[in-house]
Design a protein around this motif. Structure first.
Motif, PDB file in Angstrom:
ATOM      1  N   LEU A 172       0.772  -1.320   0.096  1.00  0.00           N
ATOM      2  CA  LEU A 172       0.088  -0.011   0.041  1.00  0.00           C
ATOM      3  C   LEU A 172       0.839   1.224   0.057  1.00  0.00           C
ATOM      4  O   LEU A 172       0.630   2.331  -0.732  1.00  0.00           O
ATOM      5  CB  LEU A 172      -0.985  -0.031   1.228  1.00  0.00           C
ATOM      6  CG  LEU A 172      -2.223   0.738   1.043  1.00  0.00           C
ATOM      7  CD1 LEU A 172      -2.828   0.799  -0.001  1.00  0.00           C
ATOM      8  CD2 LEU A 172      -3.098   0.597   2.325  1.00  0.00           C
ATOM      9  N   TYR A 223       2.339   1.497  -3.704  1.00  0.00           N
ATOM     10  CA  TYR A 223       1.313   1.852  -4.600  1.00  0.00           C
ATOM     11  C   TYR A 223       1.074   3.328  -4.375  1.00  0.00           C
ATOM     12  O   TYR A 223       0.662   4.180  -5.384  1.00  0.00           O
ATOM     13  CB  TYR A 223       0.053   1.131  -4.385  1.00  0.00           C
ATOM     14  CG  TYR A 223       0.050  -0.454  -4.672  1.00  0.00           C
ATOM     15  CD1 TYR A 223       1.341  -0.913  -5.299  1.00  0.00           C
ATOM     16  CD2 TYR A 223      -0.850  -1.417  -4.267  1.00  0.00           C
ATOM     17  CE1 TYR A 223       1.482  -2.422  -5.644  1.00  0.00           C
ATOM     18  CE2 TYR A 223      -0.667  -2.645  -4.378  1.00  0.00           C
ATOM     19  CZ  TYR A 223       0.406  -3.139  -5.209  1.00  0.00           C
ATOM     20  OH  TYR A 223       0.601  -4.486  -5.178  1.00  0.00           O
ATOM     21  N   SER A 224       0.927   3.835  -3.234  1.00  0.00           N
ATOM     22  CA  SER A 224       0.523   5.285  -2.922  1.00  0.00           C
ATOM     23  C   SER A 224       1.950   6.159  -3.405  1.00  0.00           C
ATOM     24  O   SER A 224       1.625   7.308  -4.045  1.00  0.00           O
ATOM     25  CB  SER A 224       0.364   5.412  -1.200  1.00  0.00           C
ATOM     26  OG  SER A 224      -0.566   4.829  -0.920  1.00  0.00           O
ATOM     27  N   GLY A 262       2.529   4.415  -7.646  1.00  0.00           N
ATOM     28  CA  GLY A 262       1.457   4.109  -8.516  1.00  0.00           C
ATOM     29  C   GLY A 262       1.498   2.666  -8.425  1.00  0.00           C
ATOM     30  O   GLY A 262       2.561   1.959  -8.402  1.00  0.00           O
ATOM     31  N   PHE A 263       0.262   1.935  -8.533  1.00  0.00           N
ATOM     32  CA  PHE A 263       0.129   0.704  -8.856  1.00  0.00           C
ATOM     33  C   PHE A 263       1.152  -0.193  -9.794  1.00  0.00           C
ATOM     34  O   PHE A 263       1.558  -0.987  -9.607  1.00  0.00           O
ATOM     35  CB  PHE A 263      -1.428   0.214  -8.646  1.00  0.00           C
ATOM     36  CG  PHE A 263      -1.680  -1.234  -8.871  1.00  0.00           C
ATOM     37  CD1 PHE A 263      -1.458  -2.144  -7.991  1.00  0.00           C
ATOM     38  CD2 PHE A 263      -1.953  -1.851 -10.264  1.00  0.00           C
ATOM     39  CE1 PHE A 263      -1.967  -3.547  -8.069  1.00  0.00           C
ATOM     40  CE2 PHE A 263      -2.048  -3.025 -10.451  1.00  0.00           C
ATOM     41  CZ  PHE A 263      -2.244  -3.912  -9.500  1.00  0.00           C
ATOM     42  N   ARG A 292      -6.397   5.265   2.113  1.00  0.00           N
ATOM     43  CA  ARG A 292      -5.094   5.297   0.977  1.00  0.00           C
ATOM     44  C   ARG A 292      -5.490   3.912   0.151  1.00  0.00           C
ATOM     45  O   ARG A 292      -5.146   4.208  -0.928  1.00  0.00           O
ATOM     46  CB  ARG A 292      -4.004   4.410   1.961  1.00  0.00           C
ATOM     47  CG  ARG A 292      -2.748   4.976   1.530  1.00  0.00           C
ATOM     48  CD  ARG A 292      -1.500   4.523   2.608  1.00  0.00           C
ATOM     49  NE  ARG A 292      -0.561   5.460   2.395  1.00  0.00           N
ATOM     50  CZ  ARG A 292       0.698   5.054   3.545  1.00  0.00           C
ATOM     51  NH1 ARG A 292       0.556   4.220   4.155  1.00  0.00           N
ATOM     52  NH2 ARG A 292       1.435   6.117   3.312  1.00  0.00           N
ATOM     53  N   ARG A 293      -6.087   2.976   0.475  1.00  0.00           N
ATOM     54  CA  ARG A 293      -6.362   1.951  -0.446  1.00  0.00           C
ATOM     55  C   ARG A 293      -7.272   2.348  -1.579  1.00  0.00           C
ATOM     56  O   ARG A 293      -7.239   2.119  -2.760  1.00  0.00           O
ATOM     57  CB  ARG A 293      -7.116   0.912   0.466  1.00  0.00           C
ATOM     58  CG  ARG A 293      -7.481  -0.249  -0.611  1.00  0.00           C
ATOM     59  CD  ARG A 293      -8.301  -1.709   0.266  1.00  0.00           C
ATOM     60  NE  ARG A 293      -8.935  -2.444  -0.612  1.00  0.00           N
ATOM     61  CZ  ARG A 293      -9.729  -2.486  -1.262  1.00  0.00           C
ATOM     62  NH1 ARG A 293     -10.719  -1.439  -1.065  1.00  0.00           N
ATOM     63  NH2 ARG A 293     -10.483  -3.335  -2.112  1.00  0.00           N
ATOM     64  N   THR A 350      -7.987   5.524  -2.619  1.00  0.00           N
ATOM     65  CA  THR A 350      -7.016   6.199  -3.695  1.00  0.00           C
ATOM     66  C   THR A 350      -6.505   5.630  -4.639  1.00  0.00           C
ATOM     67  O   THR A 350      -6.254   6.050  -5.670  1.00  0.00           O
ATOM     68  CB  THR A 350      -6.172   7.465  -2.648  1.00  0.00           C
ATOM     69  OG1 THR A 350      -6.794   7.998  -1.557  1.00  0.00           O
ATOM     70  CG2 THR A 350      -5.426   8.045  -3.558  1.00  0.00           C
ATOM     71  N   VAL A 351      -5.606   4.503  -4.067  1.00  0.00           N
ATOM     72  CA  VAL A 351      -5.051   3.573  -5.052  1.00  0.00           C
ATOM     73  C   VAL A 351      -6.138   3.011  -6.240  1.00  0.00           C
ATOM     74  O   VAL A 351      -5.765   2.794  -7.386  1.00  0.00           O
ATOM     75  CB  VAL A 351      -4.155   2.458  -4.401  1.00  0.00           C
ATOM     76  CG1 VAL A 351      -3.548   1.565  -5.375  1.00  0.00           C
ATOM     77  CG2 VAL A 351      -2.975   2.997  -3.640  1.00  0.00           C
ATOM     78  N   ASN A 356      -6.795   3.704 -10.821  1.00  0.00           N
ATOM     79  CA  ASN A 356      -6.549   2.451 -11.784  1.00  0.00           C
ATOM     80  C   ASN A 356      -7.750   1.676 -12.211  1.00  0.00           C
ATOM     81  O   ASN A 356      -8.630   0.944 -11.635  1.00  0.00           O
ATOM     82  CB  ASN A 356      -5.495   1.319 -11.127  1.00  0.00           C
ATOM     83  CG  ASN A 356      -5.038   0.348 -12.171  1.00  0.00           C
ATOM     84  OD1 ASN A 356      -5.970  -0.472 -12.295  1.00  0.00           O
ATOM     85  ND2 ASN A 356      -3.893   0.449 -12.445  1.00  0.00           N
TER      86      ASN A 356
END
Lengths: 188, 188
Positions: free
Chosen positions: A17, A20-21, A24-25, A103-104, A106-107, A111
């Protein structure tokens, strides 16, 4: 490193996490996640099928809790009350997970592939809930409509909660959206 | 063959749906679709970006009709009534398309990628509808809950209608699901 790593799963989820934040993923590799967590790629794949799965690892538990709570409501409970009980149970799981959930989210929003995955999970939750209601003797299309409406309430409430800055919990937003559903449906 | 082909778009859609039903979506190529329609691949790509798009070609029209009807409802209309008007308008478009819709649904249900695509389309329809309601002065979360509930009604009604064998139209199933939503929300 030994085969058993304390809290490996949680450490990998946290590291993923964060990365990814930050990056980016798509730009993050499994090797980087493992490194950040102080673990090996091998350990990563012992816990997760791929880097997407890390973000959806809790969804089976959520699914099971949701469905079992709806199924356990008193037989006399109306469909909406069985659903409200299930939503309440799920809300309590998110009690201390606001920063993580935010946070999750937002990721995921950033995408397209992850958004599709989230929608598929919600659709499957709705189908399972409709099935539970049918087993409680609710006929169609009431069972499917109630399940879809319940998931709609969850979706709206969850999105409002992750944007929340005043510390109100998910349960608050679920009650709010459930009340709005009642108001809207009755023509207010 | 000339550049202008009469009804090329419809012929390609018809050919694609036939082939997807006979062989499966994944096993069908654009070359085969063009051949079945008596057209060239070049003509296919003049009308559609890829073989998936053929199945979703009508969705922009549907989207526009849905949103514009909701926006055009009398300012005094409750959110649920603006949504009901939009659902009615959409139902009339499907009047003579039962066989086609049923076949299309069978193709979509059989393929995970197509199911995801359908869910994304519905989610974007819901977001646009919520936006329309906000422009009508409906506050949040009522606007989002109403939009999600409206799309839920459409989804359930549409699935029941494609399985229908007694000739009842989509409008019938929309009214049925809308009534169920009212019943469920009021605790029946």
């Amino acid at each position: 490193m030994g085969r058993w790593e304390p809290n490996a799963r949680e450490r990998l989820q946290q590291a993923a996490l964060e990365l990814y934040s930050e990056r980016g993923f798509e730009q993050t590799t499994v090797a980087e996640i493992a490194k950040r967590a102080g673990l090996t790629e091998r350990t990563f794949f012992r816990h997760f099928a791929d880097k997407r799965e890390v973000l959806f690892a809790g969804s089976e538990t959520l699914h099971a809790l949701f469905v079992s709570t709806a199924a356990a409501a008193p037989q006399s409970a109306a469909p909406i009350d069985a659903i409200a009980a299930a939503l309440d149970a799920v809300a309590s799981v998110f009690q201390d997970r606001h920063a993580h959930s935010r946070r999750r989210q937002t990721v995921i929003v950033a995408n397209a592939e992850l958004r599709e995955r989230e929608l598929i999970k919600l659709a499957s939750l709705s189908a399972a809930l409709a099935d539970t209601l049918r087993q409680r003797g609710v006929p169609e299309p009431a069972a499917s409509v109630a399940a879809e409406a319940g998931i709609a309430v969850f979706k709206v409430a969850f999105e409002r909660w992750v944007g929340e800055t005043d510390g109100r919990d998910l349960g608050f937003f679920i009650r709010e959206s459930l009340d709005e559903l009642k108001g809207v449906a009755s023509g207010n």
